[in-house]
Design a protein around this motif. Structure first.
Motif, mmCIF file in Angstrom:
data_model
loop_
_atom_site.group_PDB
_atom_site.id
_atom_site.type_symbol
_atom_site.label_atom_id
_atom_site.label_comp_id
_atom_site.label_asym_id
_atom_site.label_seq_id
_atom_site.Cartn_x
_atom_site.Cartn_y
_atom_site.Cartn_z
ATOM 1 N N ARG A 260 0.793 -1.225 0.000
ATOM 2 C CA ARG A 260 0.000 0.000 0.000
ATOM 3 C C ARG A 260 0.826 1.276 0.000
ATOM 4 N NH1 ARG A 260 -4.902 -1.553 4.253
ATOM 5 N NH2 ARG A 260 -5.606 -3.432 3.123
ATOM 6 N N ARG A 261 2.110 1.145 -0.092
ATOM 7 C CA ARG A 261 2.956 2.327 -0.179
ATOM 8 C C ARG A 261 4.194 1.971 -0.991
ATOM 9 N NH1 ARG A 261 3.701 0.758 5.539
ATOM 10 N NH2 ARG A 261 5.909 0.334 5.957
ATOM 11 N N GLU A 262 4.997 2.961 -1.294
ATOM 12 C CA GLU A 262 6.156 2.748 -2.167
ATOM 13 C C GLU A 262 7.320 2.097 -1.436
ATOM 14 O OE1 GLU A 262 6.539 3.568 -5.614
ATOM 15 O OE2 GLU A 262 4.374 3.466 -5.327
ATOM 16 N N SER A 263 7.527 2.478 -0.181
ATOM 17 C CA SER A 263 8.746 2.093 0.524
ATOM 18 C C SER A 263 8.433 1.639 1.934
ATOM 19 C CB SER A 263 9.711 3.282 0.571
ATOM 20 O OG SER A 263 9.088 4.383 1.227
ATOM 21 N N TRP A 264 9.366 0.858 2.509
ATOM 22 C CA TRP A 264 9.231 0.452 3.913
ATOM 23 C C TRP A 264 9.612 1.586 4.850
ATOM 24 C CZ3 TRP A 264 6.233 -3.406 4.373
ATOM 25 C CH2 TRP A 264 6.265 -4.473 3.490
#
Length: 300
Positions: A260-264
């Motif tokens: 649900r997002r680009e990066s950790w």
């Protein structure tokens, strides 16, 4: 030995593709790369050379005292460095890959606005627990005993100290900038691992602890380059870090991607464990088949 191997930028950028990220908060920002597996073969040979050179100092230490010019080791099973590092547990190899990625990051991309960082050596030679372990492994293999490197019983404690340190020197051989890198390499995301990385950097002194180890390592190489680095590092340590710009970086190599997002790591907000005022950058690498990359670099 002063490391010198570099990877051609065009195939490297095609394999590890940098993503567009938002700006950080002034003292923190995040850089993100995603693997394009279709491009791995084009950079594979250069990667193998780069990763092999990173281990050469450790191999030299393993062989120290056993050299015989009349009977070079080659592929001899009596070579103290035989099966290094491939026979070690996969958890150890994950750590080695993360530390090598730390050097790769600062040597191939502009980090903290600079493209002249140098990592003179990596500190694998100080992983004594694995050196002792390797001697037992090689005896087992010479005796024809079965051995599974990835059995839980074959795990050993990780090496302590800084994962990597990068420097900038001026024309008078004076260190002007220092970057401490804390590297983590995980098959799947672990939030507590990222917190641990930031916490370790947060506790770091103004002069990194592992400067002493770098000086010790360099004294084993009788070259002008090694002597210049040793001299610069001794002067830097004696200065207490005054008039030297200090930076930090967390290198996070992960075998999966968020849904649900680009990066950790957050692109805007620094991890709560990092509270000091130094400039910090997150360097995140999302690799499709991390186990396959470990096998290619260390067990092929």
């Amino acid at each position: 030995m002063i490391r010198s191997c570099r990877i051609a930028q065009t195939p490297l950028n095609a394999w590890l593709v940098e993503q567009e990220m938002g700006t950080g908060n002034g003292t923190y920002n995040l850089r993100l790369w995603r693997e394009n597996p279709a491009e791995l073969n084009k950079v594979k040979e250069e990667l193998l050379d780069y990763f092999s050179e990173a281990m050469e100092d450790a191999r030299a230490r393993l062989r120290s005292g056993f050299e015989d010019t009349l009977s070079p080791f080659g592929d001899s099973p009596l070579d103290p460095a035989a099966n290094y590092p491939g026979a070690l547990n996969r958890i150890t190899l994950q750590g080695y890959l993360g530390e090598t990625f730390a050097a790769l990051a600062v040597e191939h991309w502009d980090i903290h606005g600079r493209n002249d960082w140098q990592v003179p050596a990596l500190l694998f030679r100080f992983h004594d627990a694995e050196f002792q372990h390797l001697e037992r492994i090689n005896q087992q293999l010479r005796n024809g005993q079965a051995y599974n490197p990835d059995a839980p019983a074959e795990r050993r404690p990780g090496r302590t100290g800084d994962d990597a340190i990068a420097f900038v020197k001026d024309t008078s051989n004076r260190i002007t900038h220092v970057l401490t890198l804390e590297a983590k390499c995980v098959l799947s995301h672990r939030a507590n691992t990222l917190t641990d990385a930031h916490n370790k950097l947060n506790k770091g002194p103004s002069v990194p602890d592992s400067i002493r180890e770098l000086v010790e390592l360099l004294q084993h190489y009788d070259t002008s380059g090694a002597k210049k680095w040793q001299e610069a590092l001794i002067k830097y340590r004696a200065s207490g870090g005054g008039h030297v710009s200090r930076y930090d970086a967390v290198v996070y190599v992960c075998g999966n991607r968020p849904n649900r997002r680009e990066s950790w790591m957050s692109p805007r907000t620094v991890n709560a464990a990092y509270t000091i005022s130094r400039q910090l950058v997150g360097l995140e690498y999302q690799v499709n088949d991390l186990n396959g990359l470990i096998d290619l670099m260390y067990r092929s």
